[in-house]
Design a protein around this motif. Sequence first.
Motif, PDB file in Angstrom:
ATOM      1  N   LEU A 136       0.822  -1.208   0.000  1.00  0.00           N
ATOM      2  CA  LEU A 136       0.000   0.000   0.000  1.00  0.00           C
ATOM      3  C   LEU A 136       0.859   1.262   0.000  1.00  0.00           C
ATOM      4  O   LEU A 136       0.546   2.236  -0.710  1.00  0.00           O
ATOM      5  N   ALA A 137       1.934   1.270   0.781  1.00  0.00           N
ATOM      6  CA  ALA A 137       2.799   2.459   0.831  1.00  0.00           C
ATOM      7  C   ALA A 137       3.386   2.760  -0.538  1.00  0.00           C
ATOM      8  O   ALA A 137       3.462   3.927  -0.959  1.00  0.00           O
ATOM      9  N   LEU A 138       3.811   1.723  -1.262  1.00  0.00           N
ATOM     10  CA  LEU A 138       4.382   1.925  -2.596  1.00  0.00           C
ATOM     11  C   LEU A 138       3.327   2.452  -3.563  1.00  0.00           C
ATOM     12  O   LEU A 138       3.597   3.353  -4.376  1.00  0.00           O
ATOM     13  N   VAL A 139       2.110   1.912  -3.484  1.00  0.00           N
ATOM     14  CA  VAL A 139       1.030   2.385  -4.355  1.00  0.00           C
ATOM     15  C   VAL A 139       0.760   3.860  -4.101  1.00  0.00           C
ATOM     16  O   VAL A 139       0.538   4.646  -5.044  1.00  0.00           O
ATOM     17  N   ARG A 140       0.785   4.270  -2.858  1.00  0.00           N
ATOM     18  CA  ARG A 140       0.528   5.666  -2.537  1.00  0.00           C
ATOM     19  C   ARG A 140       1.625   6.588  -3.080  1.00  0.00           C
ATOM     20  O   ARG A 140       1.343   7.707  -3.538  1.00  0.00           O
ATOM     21  N   VAL A 141       2.857   6.140  -3.023  1.00  0.00           N
ATOM     22  CA  VAL A 141       3.954   6.951  -3.592  1.00  0.00           C
ATOM     23  C   VAL A 141       3.758   7.110  -5.096  1.00  0.00           C
ATOM     24  O   VAL A 141       3.938   8.204  -5.657  1.00  0.00           O
ATOM     25  N   GLU A 142       3.367   6.036  -5.770  1.00  0.00           N
ATOM     26  CA  GLU A 142       3.131   6.101  -7.215  1.00  0.00           C
ATOM     27  C   GLU A 142       2.005   7.082  -7.543  1.00  0.00           C
ATOM     28  O   GLU A 142       2.072   7.810  -8.543  1.00  0.00           O
ATOM     29  N   VAL A 143       0.964   7.092  -6.686  1.00  0.00           N
ATOM     30  CA  VAL A 143      -0.144   8.020  -6.903  1.00  0.00           C
ATOM     31  C   VAL A 143       0.306   9.453  -6.667  1.00  0.00           C
ATOM     32  O   VAL A 143       0.050  10.364  -7.489  1.00  0.00           O
ATOM     33  N   ASP A 144       0.962   9.706  -5.559  1.00  0.00           N
ATOM     34  CA  ASP A 144       1.350  11.074  -5.201  1.00  0.00           C
ATOM     35  C   ASP A 144       2.276  11.693  -6.245  1.00  0.00           C
ATOM     36  O   ASP A 144       2.160  12.886  -6.568  1.00  0.00           O
ATOM     37  N   ARG A 145       3.198  10.908  -6.776  1.00  0.00           N
ATOM     38  CA  ARG A 145       4.172  11.432  -7.737  1.00  0.00           C
ATOM     39  C   ARG A 145       3.757  11.210  -9.189  1.00  0.00           C
ATOM     40  O   ARG A 145       4.511  11.571 -10.107  1.00  0.00           O
ATOM     41  N   ARG A 146       2.587  10.593  -9.349  1.00  0.00           N
ATOM     42  CA  ARG A 146       2.099  10.297 -10.702  1.00  0.00           C
ATOM     43  C   ARG A 146       3.155   9.563 -11.510  1.00  0.00           C
ATOM     44  O   ARG A 146       3.443   9.896 -12.669  1.00  0.00           O
TER      45      ARG A 146
END
Length: 590
Positions: free
Chosen positions: A125-135
């Motif tokens: 989940l943490a990795l998915v959130r980083v991908e979302v935040d930084r597009r």
Amino acid sequence: MFGNLSIRSKLLALLTVWVAGSVLLGVAGVTDAWGDRARAGQENRAAVVAGRVVAAVHELQEERVRAAAWMAGDGQDGQGELRARRRRVDAALAAYRAGVAGLGPTGDPALDQAAAVASERLDRLALVRVEVDRRLVTPERAMAGHDAMVDALLGVARGLAAGLEAPAPARAARLLLALSAAKEATGQERVVLAATPAPARARAGVLRVRLAATAAVARQELNGVRAAAGTRLEAIDRALGVPGARTARGLELALLDPSAGAPAVGDLRLWRAGLTARAGTLRQVEREVATDLAGASRVWRAGREGRLRDRLVLLAVILVASLAAVLLVVMGPLGRGAAGWGGALVPGLAKRGQALAARQLQLLEELATEEPDPHRRQGLLGVDHLANRLRRTAETLFSVAGTEPAGRWARPVPLNVLLRSAVAEADPGGPAVAGEPGQEGSGAQVYRGRRVDLLTTGEVEVEGPAGIDLVHLLAELLDNAAAFSPPTAPIVVTGASDGEDYLIEVADRGLGMTDEELAWANQRLTTGTARDPANQAAGDRLGLAIAGRLAVRNGFGVRLGRSLAGGVTAAVRVPAGLLSTRAPAPARTS
């Protein structure tokens, strides 16, 4: 093969077969009920975790919608709302993980595998959130990460529901799964809309195709909810009939109408508002069903616990009745001692066992009407207390037969331990409702309207075999004190060394005894047998007879006298030959 046996031996052989069969059937029933209770407890925990699973799924679905909207936007709009939603997701996942950890190994390979897969995907989940935040990835790939976590959690929910055998919880679980599936289908529609910037004219055709596909799944899953609703059908239809949800349904049906050709999607704001309203309504119903599921499983568990207690009571009654029957055959009129008190002893014991069983059944009835957990825990304490008394009744039968019961202690036991055991086995006014903190050598146990205070000095130990009988003797004296004193009056137990011996006194504040009654009682305590001057049944004061028999067997000195408080004091002298001193004990002062 029975031709050369006496009538008594034949009866004993027949009784042995009957007793063995009855006990075996009772043990089998208890074993079966114990297994049912364990399964019901596991199902109850699974039902609670299922509610946490769907709550975590809901929060992830909401985060996914906001993440899709954030990635589709050009600026920072919605980032604060996304972060707030993530905090709710983290709290829901923490509750879910705690619940799964509490389940432990379930014994269901499919469920254990589903939980392991969910744990592995949630770790990303943490990795998915980083991908979302930084597009860093496309919206489709980012949403696929959320989809994988939601699918894994729904797999855990299905595994938990599959393990529910009780009818009511199983029905609630099926409806909960149907609601979760409908919410996920609605969530997929919301993601399609959130990831599409308005007015999205350039992608209108792609949007219509994707939205039609997800809408078709949503309509199918909503039909599944109605099929699983059962008695909740009217409530669910009413919930889905709110204005926003009706708007979403109308838009879906128009989009899926084959006679309309290729209709336009229409106003995206209406779609978003309608689907959001439907998701909220479904979540509200989902929460109610999860609560019902947990409640139904608790009721089922309480029923299994009651069944187990019923079987335990039945087994105890069988044992007591069987022992009484065997003694009647083996002892006949109880030999020469029958003239004093033995003739009425075994019937008295049977009467006592029957009374104890009736009290246990009454307690079980009270437990069945008590839903809160503290009340059930209190009831279990009461059942345990009565079980101790049934065990003591069985030991009484052994004593009457002249056979020592199986030893619970082989080595010397501290006297304070023996005193507390005697209080636990006695009946000073009802099952315990609270405990008062105490130290070694002193303390109190609180009962319904009755307090027993233990006030002892000196650290002495009593030989193990004699300790068993001392516990039994003191419990009988405590019972006698409770029977003839007001329910709210405390009973005080004191103990101190008296020369080389140790003296224990049980004092009550009852009505006292006449000189004739004291003389009769002390004769019974001294010899273990005496004729009642009032010609009353021996079973009426059975405790004194048993206490006397135990005193004679072990060399205890027991005597009743008047108490300064107006009741009766029972003094028990433990001879030095049965004692060992762990530390110097102060001499008793008068």
